[in-house]
Design a protein around this motif. Sequence first.
Motif, PDB file in Angstrom:
ATOM      1  N   GLY A 238       0.814  -1.215   0.000  1.00  0.00           N
ATOM      2  CA  GLY A 238       0.000   0.000   0.000  1.00  0.00           C
ATOM      3  C   GLY A 238       0.844   1.260   0.000  1.00  0.00           C
ATOM      4  N   MET A 239       1.914   1.257   0.777  1.00  0.00           N
ATOM      5  CA  MET A 239       2.797   2.421   0.828  1.00  0.00           C
ATOM      6  C   MET A 239       3.460   2.674  -0.522  1.00  0.00           C
ATOM      7  SD  MET A 239       4.449   1.618   4.573  1.00  0.00           S
ATOM      8  CE  MET A 239       5.637   2.961   4.560  1.00  0.00           C
ATOM      9  N   ALA A 240       3.842   1.603  -1.199  1.00  0.00           N
ATOM     10  CA  ALA A 240       4.477   1.757  -2.508  1.00  0.00           C
ATOM     11  C   ALA A 240       3.476   2.203  -3.566  1.00  0.00           C
ATOM     12  CB  ALA A 240       5.133   0.439  -2.925  1.00  0.00           C
ATOM     13  N   LEU A 241       2.234   1.743  -3.432  1.00  0.00           N
ATOM     14  CA  LEU A 241       1.240   2.027  -4.463  1.00  0.00           C
ATOM     15  C   LEU A 241       0.662   3.437  -4.351  1.00  0.00           C
ATOM     16  CD1 LEU A 241      -0.110   0.495  -6.820  1.00  0.00           C
ATOM     17  CD2 LEU A 241      -2.015   0.005  -5.271  1.00  0.00           C
ATOM     18  N   GLY A 242       0.629   4.003  -3.143  1.00  0.00           N
ATOM     19  CA  GLY A 242       0.010   5.310  -2.943  1.00  0.00           C
ATOM     20  C   GLY A 242       0.530   6.394  -3.881  1.00  0.00           C
ATOM     21  N   PRO A 243       1.848   6.638  -3.922  1.00  0.00           N
ATOM     22  CA  PRO A 243       2.361   7.665  -4.836  1.00  0.00           C
ATOM     23  C   PRO A 243       2.101   7.344  -6.305  1.00  0.00           C
ATOM     24  CG  PRO A 243       3.981   7.138  -3.159  1.00  0.00           C
ATOM     25  CD  PRO A 243       2.899   6.113  -3.038  1.00  0.00           C
ATOM     26  N   LEU A 244       2.130   6.055  -6.650  1.00  0.00           N
ATOM     27  CA  LEU A 244       1.870   5.668  -8.039  1.00  0.00           C
ATOM     28  C   LEU A 244       0.440   6.028  -8.436  1.00  0.00           C
ATOM     29  CD1 LEU A 244       2.769   4.224 -10.633  1.00  0.00           C
ATOM     30  CD2 LEU A 244       2.004   2.071  -9.600  1.00  0.00           C
ATOM     31  N   ILE A 245      -0.514   5.730  -7.561  1.00  0.00           N
ATOM     32  CA  ILE A 245      -1.902   6.089  -7.855  1.00  0.00           C
ATOM     33  C   ILE A 245      -2.054   7.609  -7.917  1.00  0.00           C
ATOM     34  CG2 ILE A 245      -4.285   5.968  -7.029  1.00  0.00           C
ATOM     35  CD1 ILE A 245      -3.635   3.316  -5.749  1.00  0.00           C
ATOM     36  N   GLY A 246      -1.346   8.307  -7.021  1.00  0.00           N
ATOM     37  CA  GLY A 246      -1.403   9.764  -7.047  1.00  0.00           C
ATOM     38  C   GLY A 246      -0.933  10.336  -8.372  1.00  0.00           C
ATOM     39  N   LYS A 247       0.167   9.817  -8.895  1.00  0.00           N
ATOM     40  CA  LYS A 247       0.672  10.285 -10.195  1.00  0.00           C
ATOM     41  C   LYS A 247      -0.300   9.928 -11.316  1.00  0.00           C
ATOM     42  CE  LYS A 247       5.600  10.288  -9.047  1.00  0.00           C
ATOM     43  NZ  LYS A 247       5.746  11.751  -9.253  1.00  0.00           N
ATOM     44  N   TRP A 248      -0.908   8.758 -11.209  1.00  0.00           N
ATOM     45  CA  TRP A 248      -1.888   8.348 -12.215  1.00  0.00           C
ATOM     46  C   TRP A 248      -3.095   9.285 -12.207  1.00  0.00           C
ATOM     47  CZ3 TRP A 248      -2.825   5.977 -16.510  1.00  0.00           C
ATOM     48  CH2 TRP A 248      -4.100   5.510 -16.832  1.00  0.00           C
ATOM     49  N   MET A 249      -3.548   9.662 -11.024  1.00  0.00           N
ATOM     50  CA  MET A 249      -4.681  10.584 -10.929  1.00  0.00           C
ATOM     51  C   MET A 249      -4.336  11.938 -11.546  1.00  0.00           C
ATOM     52  SD  MET A 249      -7.295   9.106  -9.589  1.00  0.00           S
ATOM     53  CE  MET A 249      -7.697   7.599  -8.710  1.00  0.00           C
ATOM     54  N   ARG A 250      -3.134  12.409 -11.308  1.00  0.00           N
ATOM     55  CA  ARG A 250      -2.715  13.684 -11.900  1.00  0.00           C
ATOM     56  C   ARG A 250      -2.626  13.576 -13.423  1.00  0.00           C
ATOM     57  NH1 ARG A 250      -0.996  17.542  -8.374  1.00  0.00           N
ATOM     58  NH2 ARG A 250      -0.598  16.878  -6.220  1.00  0.00           N
ATOM     59  N   LEU A 251      -2.144  12.435 -13.907  1.00  0.00           N
ATOM     60  CA  LEU A 251      -2.062  12.230 -15.354  1.00  0.00           C
ATOM     61  C   LEU A 251      -3.454  12.253 -15.984  1.00  0.00           C
ATOM     62  CD1 LEU A 251      -0.462  11.518 -17.921  1.00  0.00           C
ATOM     63  CD2 LEU A 251      -0.675   9.103 -17.268  1.00  0.00           C
ATOM     64  N   LEU A 252      -4.401  11.570 -15.360  1.00  0.00           N
ATOM     65  CA  LEU A 252      -5.772  11.591 -15.872  1.00  0.00           C
ATOM     66  C   LEU A 252      -6.354  12.997 -15.822  1.00  0.00           C
ATOM     67  CD1 LEU A 252      -7.339   8.340 -14.342  1.00  0.00           C
ATOM     68  CD2 LEU A 252      -6.610   8.712 -16.702  1.00  0.00           C
ATOM     69  N   GLU A 253      -6.039  13.731 -14.761  1.00  0.00           N
ATOM     70  CA  GLU A 253      -6.547  15.100 -14.616  1.00  0.00           C
ATOM     71  C   GLU A 253      -6.062  15.985 -15.758  1.00  0.00           C
ATOM     72  OE1 GLU A 253      -8.688  18.033 -12.261  1.00  0.00           O
ATOM     73  OE2 GLU A 253      -8.600  15.848 -12.193  1.00  0.00           O
ATOM     74  N   ARG A 254      -4.792  15.808 -16.137  1.00  0.00           N
ATOM     75  CA  ARG A 254      -4.235  16.619 -17.225  1.00  0.00           C
ATOM     76  C   ARG A 254      -4.683  16.126 -18.595  1.00  0.00           C
ATOM     77  NH1 ARG A 254       0.576  15.826 -14.292  1.00  0.00           N
ATOM     78  NH2 ARG A 254       1.290  14.418 -15.945  1.00  0.00           N
ATOM     79  N   SER A 255      -4.698  14.815 -18.770  1.00  0.00           N
ATOM     80  CA  SER A 255      -4.938  14.248 -20.098  1.00  0.00           C
ATOM     81  C   SER A 255      -6.415  14.251 -20.485  1.00  0.00           C
ATOM     82  CB  SER A 255      -4.408  12.808 -20.159  1.00  0.00           C
ATOM     83  OG  SER A 255      -3.045  12.757 -19.825  1.00  0.00           O
ATOM     84  N   ILE A 256      -7.289  14.056 -19.497  1.00  0.00           N
ATOM     85  CA  ILE A 256      -8.728  13.990 -19.771  1.00  0.00           C
ATOM     86  C   ILE A 256      -9.418  14.969 -18.823  1.00  0.00           C
ATOM     87  CG2 ILE A 256     -10.710  12.453 -20.101  1.00  0.00           C
ATOM     88  CD1 ILE A 256      -8.777  10.099 -20.085  1.00  0.00           C
ATOM     89  N   PRO A 257      -9.328  16.265 -19.111  1.00  0.00           N
ATOM     90  CA  PRO A 257      -9.865  17.267 -18.177  1.00  0.00           C
ATOM     91  C   PRO A 257     -11.389  17.261 -18.134  1.00  0.00           C
ATOM     92  CG  PRO A 257      -9.126  18.316 -20.197  1.00  0.00           C
ATOM     93  CD  PRO A 257      -8.709  16.868 -20.293  1.00  0.00           C
TER      94      PRO A 257
END
Length: 201
Positions: free
Chosen positions: A71-90
Motif C-alpha cells: 500500500g505504501m508503494a502504491l500510494g504515490p503511483l496512484i497519485g501520479k496516475w490521478m494527476r495524469l488523468l486530470e491533465r490528459s482527460i480534463p
Amino acid sequence: MPPAFLTNFARFYNTNFDRRPIPTLIITNGVLNTLADALAQTSTILLHKPTPLDPTPSYDPERTLRFAIYGMALGPLIGKWMRLLERSIPIRAGANGNGLQLAKRVLADQAVMAPFGLALFITSMGIMEGRDSQGIKDKFSDMYFPALIANWKVWPLIQTINFKLMPLQYRVPFQSTCGIAWTLYLSLLNAKDDKNLEPKV
C-alpha cells in the motif's frame, strides 16, 4: 455540519498533501492497506469452523506487513496516475461533454491501471512471500483473471463517483477507503491461493 474532528483532520490532511504529497499518500495508503488485511485475517479467524484437519488459523503479522508495504508503494503511483488523468482527460465545471470525458477517464483507469495494478499486486506479493518465478507464475495464473473480472464488476462505479465528485487531493484516499473491502477480497483470495498451492501430503 461535519464533526469538528473531521473538519480538523481534513484541514490537517490538506495541509500535508499540499506540502508533502508523496509522504502523505504513502502513509495514508499504508494505513488503509494495513487495516484491510487486519480485517481480512480477523474475519477469517472469527468465522472459521475448525476441524481436526483444518484448525483455526493464527494471525499472521508478516502478511499484514506485506500489505502495508504494498500500500505504501502504491500510494504515490496512484497519485501520479490521478494527476495524469486530470491533465490528459480534463473535466471542467459547466463544460459541455463532461459526461463523455468522465466515461473516458473511467475507461482509461479500468483499461490501464486496473490490469497493471493487479499484476503488480500479485507479483509483489509473490516476491515478498519468497516465491520463485514459477511460484509467481502459478499464483498469477490462479488469481489474475478472477480478480480482474471481479474488479470490473465493482470499480467502474466507484471510480465514476471518485472522478465526478472528489477533488484531486481526495481521490487517492477515497479510492483507498473504498478499497478496504477490495483489499480484503484480495487478501482472502491471496490466502486461499496460498492454501491451494501448498503441497498435498
